[in-house]
Design a protein around this motif. Structure first.
Motif, PDB file in Angstrom:
ATOM      1  N   GLN A 532      -1.991  10.643  -1.483  1.00 23.20           N
ATOM      2  CA  GLN A 532      -1.129   9.470  -1.527  1.00 23.20           C
ATOM      3  C   GLN A 532      -0.046   9.483  -0.449  1.00 23.20           C
ATOM      4  O   GLN A 532       1.067   8.995  -0.652  1.00 23.20           O
ATOM      5  CB  GLN A 532      -0.480   9.296  -2.909  1.00 23.20           C
ATOM      6  CG  GLN A 532      -1.438   9.005  -4.044  1.00 23.20           C
ATOM      7  CD  GLN A 532      -2.132  10.262  -4.556  1.00 23.20           C
ATOM      8  OE1 GLN A 532      -1.503  11.279  -4.808  1.00 23.20           O
ATOM      9  NE2 GLN A 532      -3.435  10.176  -4.730  1.00 23.20           N
ATOM     10  N   GLY A 533      -0.351  10.079   0.696  1.00 18.40           N
ATOM     11  CA  GLY A 533       0.564  10.042   1.831  1.00 18.40           C
ATOM     12  C   GLY A 533       1.592  11.148   1.881  1.00 18.40           C
ATOM     13  O   GLY A 533       2.492  11.125   2.720  1.00 18.40           O
ATOM     14  N   ARG A 534       1.464  12.157   1.000  1.00 14.67           N
ATOM     15  CA  ARG A 534       2.443  13.250   0.975  1.00 14.67           C
ATOM     16  C   ARG A 534       1.885  14.488   1.662  1.00 14.67           C
ATOM     17  O   ARG A 534       0.732  14.868   1.445  1.00 14.67           O
ATOM     18  CB  ARG A 534       2.840  13.596  -0.463  1.00 14.67           C
ATOM     19  CG  ARG A 534       3.577  12.491  -1.196  1.00 14.67           C
ATOM     20  CD  ARG A 534       4.111  13.004  -2.530  1.00 14.67           C
ATOM     21  NE  ARG A 534       3.030  13.505  -3.355  1.00 14.67           N
ATOM     22  CZ  ARG A 534       2.352  12.761  -4.229  1.00 14.67           C
ATOM     23  NH1 ARG A 534       2.621  11.472  -4.357  1.00 14.67           N
ATOM     24  NH2 ARG A 534       1.388  13.289  -4.962  1.00 14.67           N
ATOM     25  N   ILE A 562       4.859  11.213   4.298  1.00  9.98           N
ATOM     26  CA  ILE A 562       4.449  10.876   5.664  1.00  9.98           C
ATOM     27  C   ILE A 562       4.056   9.402   5.742  1.00  9.98           C
ATOM     28  O   ILE A 562       4.585   8.646   6.551  1.00  9.98           O
ATOM     29  CB  ILE A 562       3.268  11.759   6.114  1.00  9.98           C
ATOM     30  CG1 ILE A 562       3.585  13.242   5.904  1.00  9.98           C
ATOM     31  CG2 ILE A 562       2.949  11.472   7.584  1.00  9.98           C
ATOM     32  CD1 ILE A 562       4.757  13.757   6.668  1.00  9.98           C
ATOM     33  N   PHE A 563       3.116   9.017   4.889  1.00  9.99           N
ATOM     34  CA  PHE A 563       2.688   7.625   4.810  1.00  9.99           C
ATOM     35  C   PHE A 563       3.003   7.097   3.413  1.00  9.99           C
ATOM     36  O   PHE A 563       3.071   7.866   2.453  1.00  9.99           O
ATOM     37  CB  PHE A 563       1.178   7.495   5.068  1.00  9.99           C
ATOM     38  CG  PHE A 563       0.715   8.061   6.376  1.00  9.99           C
ATOM     39  CD1 PHE A 563       1.149   7.521   7.576  1.00  9.99           C
ATOM     40  CD2 PHE A 563      -0.145   9.146   6.426  1.00  9.99           C
ATOM     41  CE1 PHE A 563       0.727   8.040   8.787  1.00  9.99           C
ATOM     42  CE2 PHE A 563      -0.573   9.682   7.626  1.00  9.99           C
ATOM     43  CZ  PHE A 563      -0.125   9.126   8.812  1.00  9.99           C
ATOM     44  N   THR A 564       3.184   5.792   3.303  1.00  9.05           N
ATOM     45  CA  THR A 564       3.375   5.222   1.974  1.00  9.05           C
ATOM     46  C   THR A 564       2.081   5.369   1.182  1.00  9.05           C
ATOM     47  O   THR A 564       0.985   5.529   1.748  1.00  9.05           O
ATOM     48  CB  THR A 564       3.748   3.736   2.051  1.00  9.05           C
ATOM     49  OG1 THR A 564       2.654   3.010   2.638  1.00  9.05           O
ATOM     50  CG2 THR A 564       5.001   3.524   2.887  1.00  9.05           C
ATOM     51  N   GLU A 565       2.197   5.293  -0.133  1.00 12.52           N
ATOM     52  CA  GLU A 565       1.011   5.395  -0.979  1.00 12.52           C
ATOM     53  C   GLU A 565       0.027   4.271  -0.665  1.00 12.52           C
ATOM     54  O   GLU A 565      -1.192   4.466  -0.686  1.00 12.52           O
ATOM     55  CB  GLU A 565       1.426   5.350  -2.450  1.00 12.52           C
ATOM     56  CG  GLU A 565       0.283   5.588  -3.415  1.00 12.52           C
ATOM     57  CD  GLU A 565       0.734   5.615  -4.858  1.00 12.52           C
ATOM     58  OE1 GLU A 565      -0.137   5.731  -5.750  1.00 12.52           O
ATOM     59  OE2 GLU A 565       1.956   5.496  -5.101  1.00 12.52           O
ATOM     60  N   MET A 570      -5.257   2.576   1.536  1.00 16.41           N
ATOM     61  CA  MET A 570      -6.030   1.656   2.374  1.00 16.41           C
ATOM     62  C   MET A 570      -6.870   2.410   3.409  1.00 16.41           C
ATOM     63  O   MET A 570      -8.034   2.081   3.643  1.00 16.41           O
ATOM     64  CB  MET A 570      -5.087   0.662   3.048  1.00 16.41           C
ATOM     65  CG  MET A 570      -4.460  -0.322   2.060  1.00 16.41           C
ATOM     66  SD  MET A 570      -3.045  -1.237   2.745  1.00 16.41           S
ATOM     67  CE  MET A 570      -3.864  -2.287   3.938  1.00 16.41           C
ATOM     68  N   VAL A 571      -6.281   3.430   4.032  1.00 14.14           N
ATOM     69  CA  VAL A 571      -7.041   4.211   5.015  1.00 14.14           C
ATOM     70  C   VAL A 571      -8.185   4.941   4.321  1.00 14.14           C
ATOM     71  O   VAL A 571      -9.307   5.016   4.841  1.00 14.14           O
ATOM     72  CB  VAL A 571      -6.124   5.206   5.751  1.00 14.14           C
ATOM     73  CG1 VAL A 571      -6.944   6.118   6.654  1.00 14.14           C
ATOM     74  CG2 VAL A 571      -5.083   4.461   6.579  1.00 14.14           C
ATOM     75  N   THR A 572      -7.916   5.481   3.129  1.00 16.82           N
ATOM     76  CA  THR A 572      -8.964   6.154   2.376  1.00 16.82           C
ATOM     77  C   THR A 572     -10.100   5.195   2.057  1.00 16.82           C
ATOM     78  O   THR A 572     -11.285   5.532   2.192  1.00 16.82           O
ATOM     79  CB  THR A 572      -8.393   6.742   1.072  1.00 16.82           C
ATOM     80  OG1 THR A 572      -7.450   7.766   1.387  1.00 16.82           O
ATOM     81  CG2 THR A 572      -9.488   7.322   0.199  1.00 16.82           C
ATOM     82  N   MET A 662      -5.625   2.346  -7.183  1.00 20.13           N
ATOM     83  CA  MET A 662      -5.017   1.382  -6.275  1.00 20.13           C
ATOM     84  C   MET A 662      -3.551   1.172  -6.657  1.00 20.13           C
ATOM     85  O   MET A 662      -3.248   0.860  -7.805  1.00 20.13           O
ATOM     86  CB  MET A 662      -5.748   0.044  -6.321  1.00 20.13           C
ATOM     87  CG  MET A 662      -5.177  -0.992  -5.346  1.00 20.13           C
ATOM     88  SD  MET A 662      -5.904  -2.641  -5.548  1.00 20.13           S
ATOM     89  CE  MET A 662      -7.560  -2.351  -4.954  1.00 20.13           C
ATOM     90  N   PRO A 663      -2.621   1.354  -5.709  1.00 17.51           N
ATOM     91  CA  PRO A 663      -1.203   1.128  -6.007  1.00 17.51           C
ATOM     92  C   PRO A 663      -0.959  -0.321  -6.403  1.00 17.51           C
ATOM     93  O   PRO A 663      -1.671  -1.228  -5.942  1.00 17.51           O
ATOM     94  CB  PRO A 663      -0.503   1.469  -4.682  1.00 17.51           C
ATOM     95  CG  PRO A 663      -1.485   2.308  -3.930  1.00 17.51           C
ATOM     96  CD  PRO A 663      -2.833   1.808  -4.333  1.00 17.51           C
ATOM     97  N   PRO A 664       0.023  -0.580  -7.252  1.00 14.26           N
ATOM     98  CA  PRO A 664       0.298  -1.962  -7.685  1.00 14.26           C
ATOM     99  C   PRO A 664       0.721  -2.879  -6.548  1.00 14.26           C
ATOM    100  O   PRO A 664       0.651  -4.101  -6.685  1.00 14.26           O
ATOM    101  CB  PRO A 664       1.420  -1.789  -8.711  1.00 14.26           C
ATOM    102  CG  PRO A 664       2.038  -0.464  -8.404  1.00 14.26           C
ATOM    103  CD  PRO A 664       0.928   0.386  -7.885  1.00 14.26           C
ATOM    104  N   THR A 665       1.167  -2.292  -5.434  1.00 13.34           N
ATOM    105  CA  THR A 665       1.611  -3.104  -4.299  1.00 13.34           C
ATOM    106  C   THR A 665       0.484  -3.375  -3.305  1.00 13.34           C
ATOM    107  O   THR A 665       0.712  -3.938  -2.239  1.00 13.34           O
ATOM    108  CB  THR A 665       2.775  -2.402  -3.574  1.00 13.34           C
ATOM    109  OG1 THR A 665       2.449  -1.014  -3.408  1.00 13.34           O
ATOM    110  CG2 THR A 665       4.058  -2.516  -4.375  1.00 13.34           C
ATOM    111  N   VAL A 666      -0.747  -2.956  -3.655  1.00 15.86           N
ATOM    112  CA  VAL A 666      -1.924  -3.263  -2.837  1.00 15.86           C
ATOM    113  C   VAL A 666      -2.787  -4.249  -3.613  1.00 15.86           C
ATOM    114  O   VAL A 666      -3.008  -4.086  -4.814  1.00 15.86           O
ATOM    115  CB  VAL A 666      -2.727  -1.994  -2.507  1.00 15.86           C
ATOM    116  CG1 VAL A 666      -4.035  -2.347  -1.800  1.00 15.86           C
ATOM    117  CG2 VAL A 666      -1.911  -1.055  -1.629  1.00 15.86           C
TER     118      VAL A 666
END
Length: 842
Positions: A532-534, A562-565, A570-572, A662-666
């Motif tokens: 998740q970007g950590r 490093i990256f947002t969740e 999305m990259v994954t 999937m994060p709620p903001t995606v």
């Protein structure tokens, strides 16, 4: 007489006045010193008393056995099994009478000239060092430690320069001189010193450097050893012969100054060349697990010392300065670990290690070419990270287990396209201006790279471009967001292969590093996407225990964002397509559980990679030659990819097939032909992040530019669609006209339909005005019309009308059809027709 007495009295006053002033100043300084000392004591009395108690404890328990070699450094795996013993060498304790008098004198002359006069503390030496310290404005150029104090430090304390250590030495030194003779102390000193190159104690040092016993050392040899032990990493004659010789000659001069040798002996000793025999009697052989464990332990010890690691450099000077500081401290800590006295507990899983080693060996067994050094020419390396803990659990540095060179963390190779998700796509998604469905024009352009396939797809989505591993798209994206911005993300993920020469280097977008990337860095980098970007700061070290200081490290480093969740998800999601899309470069390497990954192949296949992950594990695999050379027919999907697939299938087979949430903001949104969000149902959907969009809007200037770009592209697409429709209409008009010309030429009489055909044909011809075949078609039509008009007219009023171009059935309208009426109409949102005809599209 009165005047004379008064005159004599004045003379005495004049004589005593400066003495009084000097005495007053002395007493005042003494008073101030006492007050200051008292104040310092009362302020730090707890620390001072603690140091005294520690000194008392040391001396009360000390025995002569303490002054021999520390216990071997031992390395343990995740189950607590001993996987390696790091020996400092073949240690042998040497009694005083078997130590060369030249070495004894060298140490006294260099380290402690009043050794035989003081009682553990050289107050004159301390005063002299203090004066020099003040003269040099706080820079220490002379030490105040006696040989006695150094024996205490070497045996019972750490090498760290702290005030607590110095105070402890101060209290312990006089006590130890009460317990042992000067000869004992000098004997302890020679047997507890470290002489670099795994030489612990004077016996091993004498054998390694000069192939002789310690009692037989000459003046220059003794001076050399005394210099090495002063700073092993700096005065090692193997690694640094010039500085070692300079130190040797300095000690020889000091021996002459102290009258230990004559002027003639001094000149003769300095005239000798600095030659070393390097007679090595190996200790325990290091393997891939232990070598990485020691490396990681050294890094943790450097952190304990407050060393600040740096990964991105702005200039050569900053790079060189950092490198020098890093190497000096790294070597010192590495020597300390190999000197002995540590227990290193790790996360390394010996079962996974064996599986990974077997995987690499079996896949490459067909490559039997051997280098001059006896190692296989074609090599492989791999690192596995447990995503649930952040620890490295397996590291293989080459084929077989007899090779001590661990390519997993020592070798730096060009990462090729495996770097794209980390330096190009994820940073670009973070800006909010790039997203999986966005279109980028894939084309060959001046100064840019070529696609490995030689194909170019025109307007293509970022998602598909990454799955196809298109170089031109990655290059354009990094150039747009800024090369240094992309590199900064690698720095955050602790990539150790970055150079100041990489700044602004757009070739980084496709893996063109100056120095290269390590396998362990690639594995840790991809684990960021899996987690998740950590980024996890953990290596493989769970605990380090010192023989003298107890536990000095227990793994508890906090993760870094490093990256947002959103972006990691999305990259994954995009990288899943590398495995399951038919055009993905890793097609066929999918697992039975959700997985994502990326292939990497450099020019001429000199380096081939596969990096991928599941929810549980991340593994990076590299295959190539130690000396890079072409490998025709070998790609990231072949050997590296198959190794990754087989190993990951095995270690994930008993785990539930867990996917990423999937994060709620995606959200999934419909996308139009341009890859943009739309409210209309188009049948195509893709991922968008509200967090990334907010970040994009925050950059108001860029946001306006982006909106202008979208408007321009929309208008351009409408123009293109209209142009395409007109082109198709002209093509259809030409076909219809040709059919009518054929019909007119075939007539043998005229009837009521002939004039309609002629009218329709002329209408079609008018639509073709300005085209390259207009003149030829006009001539053909004129000839056909002339032919038709010359025919006899026949009445067909009672017969059914023929159905031809532009003609309706009886009872239907006979108005001529307009070109394009039979074609699908485009409303500007469906680009399927244009896309299907775009050059290069498959």
């Amino acid at each position: 007489m009165g005047k004379k007495r008064k005159k004599r009295k004045s003379a005495w006053i004049i004589f005593f006045r400066p003495i009084k002033i000097i005495l007053f100043v002395f007493l005042l300084a003494l008073a101030i010193g006492c007050l200051a000392g008292g104040a310092i004591f009362f302020k730090y009395q707890d620390e001072i008393m603690a140091c005294r108690e520690k000194a008392d404890s040391i001396i009360s328990q000390t025995t002569k056995a303490d002054f021999s070699q520390p216990t071997d450094t031992k390395v343990y795996d995740s189950e607590g099994n001993l996987i390696g013993t790091i020996n400092s060498g073949h240690y042998e304790y040497v009694p005083f009478k078997e130590i060369s008098e030249n070495l004894q004198n060298a140490y006294v002359a260099q380290e402690d000239r009043r050794f035989y006069k003081h009682h553990g503390i050289d107050y004159k030496g301390l005063l002299r060092a203090g004066v020099v310290f003040i003269k040099n404005k706080g820079v220490a150029t002379q030490g105040g430690s006696t040989i006695t104090q150094q024996v205490i430090k070497n045996t019972y304390l750490t090498q760290e320069r702290t005030i607590q250590r110095k105070i402890t030495e101060f209290f312990a030194a006089p006590r130890i001189e009460d317990k042992y003779s000067k000869q004992d102390i000098l004997e302890f000193y020679c047997n507890t010193n470290f002489y670099a190159n795994r030489c612990y104690g004077v016996s091993e040092a004498s054998r390694y450097y000069f192939d002789k016993a310690a009692k037989d050392l000459t003046v220059w040899e003794a001076a050399t050893l005394a210099g090495i032990s002063n700073n092993p990493s700096k005065y090692d004659p193997v690694a640094h012969p010039e500085t070692s010789k300079w130190k040797r000659d300095q000690i020889i001069d000091n021996m002459a100054f102290c009258k230990f040798i004559t002027k003639e002996e001094q000149e003769n000793a300095k005239a000798q060349p600095l030659t070393v025999a390097k007679v090595y009697e190996g200790g325990t052989r290091e393997n891939y697990q232990t070598s990485y464990a020691i490396h990681s332990a050294v890094l943790e010890m450097m952190k304990n010392d407050g060393f600040v690691f740096q990964y991105v450099f702005q200039s050569k000077s900053s790079y060189d300065s950092y490198k020098e500081e890093y190497q000096e401290l790294y070597q010192a800590k590495s020597d300390m670990v190999r000197k002995g006295g540590f227990e290193i507990h790790t996360s390394l899983d010996s079962k996974l290690q064996s599986m990974l080693q077997e995987n690499i060996d079996s896949h490459l067994k067909g490559f039997t070419e051997v280098q001059d050094n006896g190692k296989f020419a074609l090599q492989g390396a791999a690192v596995c990270v447990d995503n649930r803990t952040g620890y490295v659990v397996a590291i293989v540095g080459g084929r077989g287990t007899d090779d001590e060179y661990n390519r997993g963390f020592l070798s730096r190779r060009q990462p090729g396209s495996t770097i794209k998700p980390l330096i190009d796509y994820a940073p670009a998604f973070e800006t909010g201006f790039y997203y999986p469905s966005r279109l980028v024009n894939d084309h060959l352009f001046e100064g840019g790279p070529k696609n490995s396939s030689g194909k170019y797809f025109g307007e293509i989505s970022v998602r598909e471009a990454l799955n196809r591993s298109l170089n031109t798209v990655a290059w354009q994206i990094l150039s747009d967001i800024g090369v240094d911005k992309g590199i900064s993300y690698l720095g955050k993920m602790h990539f150790a292969g970055l150079s100041y020469m990489d700044n602004g280097n757009s070739s980084m977008s496709i893996g063109g590093f100056t120095e290269g990337a390590r396998v362990v860095d690639m594995a840790k980098g991809y684990s960021v996407l899996a987690n998740q970007g950590r980024y996890s700061n953990k290596t493989c070290i769970t605990s380090i225990k010192s023989q003298y200081d107890g536990e000095i490290y227990k793994g508890s480093s906090a993760d870094e964002r490093i990256f947002t969740e959103d972006i990691a998800y999305m990259v994954t999601d995009v990288l899943k397509g590398t495995l399951d899309k038919p055009y993905g470069t890793g097609s066929g390497l999918g697992l039975k559980i959700p997985a994502a990954g990326k292939t990497g192949t450099t020019n001429s296949s000199k380096d081939t990679w596969f990096c991928g992950y599941t929810k549980y594990y991340t593994t990076a695999v590299w295959v190539g030659y130690d000396t890079p050379r072409a490998m025709p027919g070998v790609y990231g999907k072949t050997y590296s990819g198959k190794m990754w697939h087989d190993f990951m299938s095995e270690i994930n087979k008993d785990l539930p097939p867990q996917d990423w949430d999937m994060p709620p903001t995606v959200s999934l949104y419909p996308v139009d032909a341009r890859g943009e969000k739309t409210d209309q149902e188009t049948g195509n959907k893709d991922l968008f992040s509200s967090v990334a969009e907010a970040a994009a809007r925050a950059d108001s200037i860029k946001w306006k530019e982006e909106e202008a770009r979208k408007l321009h592209e929309s208008q351009a697409q409408m123009v293109q669609a209209a142009s395409e429709a007109a082109r198709q209409a002209k093509e259809q008009a030409a076909v219809s006209l040709q059919e009518l010309i054929t019909e007119l030429n075939a007539l043998d009489h005229r009837d009521s339909s002939t004039d309609d055909k002629i009218t329709s044909a002329k209408t079609f011809l008018e639509q073709l005005n300005g085209t390259e075949n207009y003149d030829s078609l006009k001539q053909a039509l004129d000839n056909a019309v002339s032919h038709a008009l010359s025919l006899p007219k026949q009445d067909n009023s009672g017969k059914p009308q023929e159905i031809g171009p532009g003609m309706g059935r009886p009872g239907e309208s006979t108005a001529p059809a307009f070109p394009g009426d039979d074609l699908p109409q485009s409303d500007g949102t469906d680009g399927s027709q244009a896309e299907a005809r775009a050059p290069g599209m498959e």
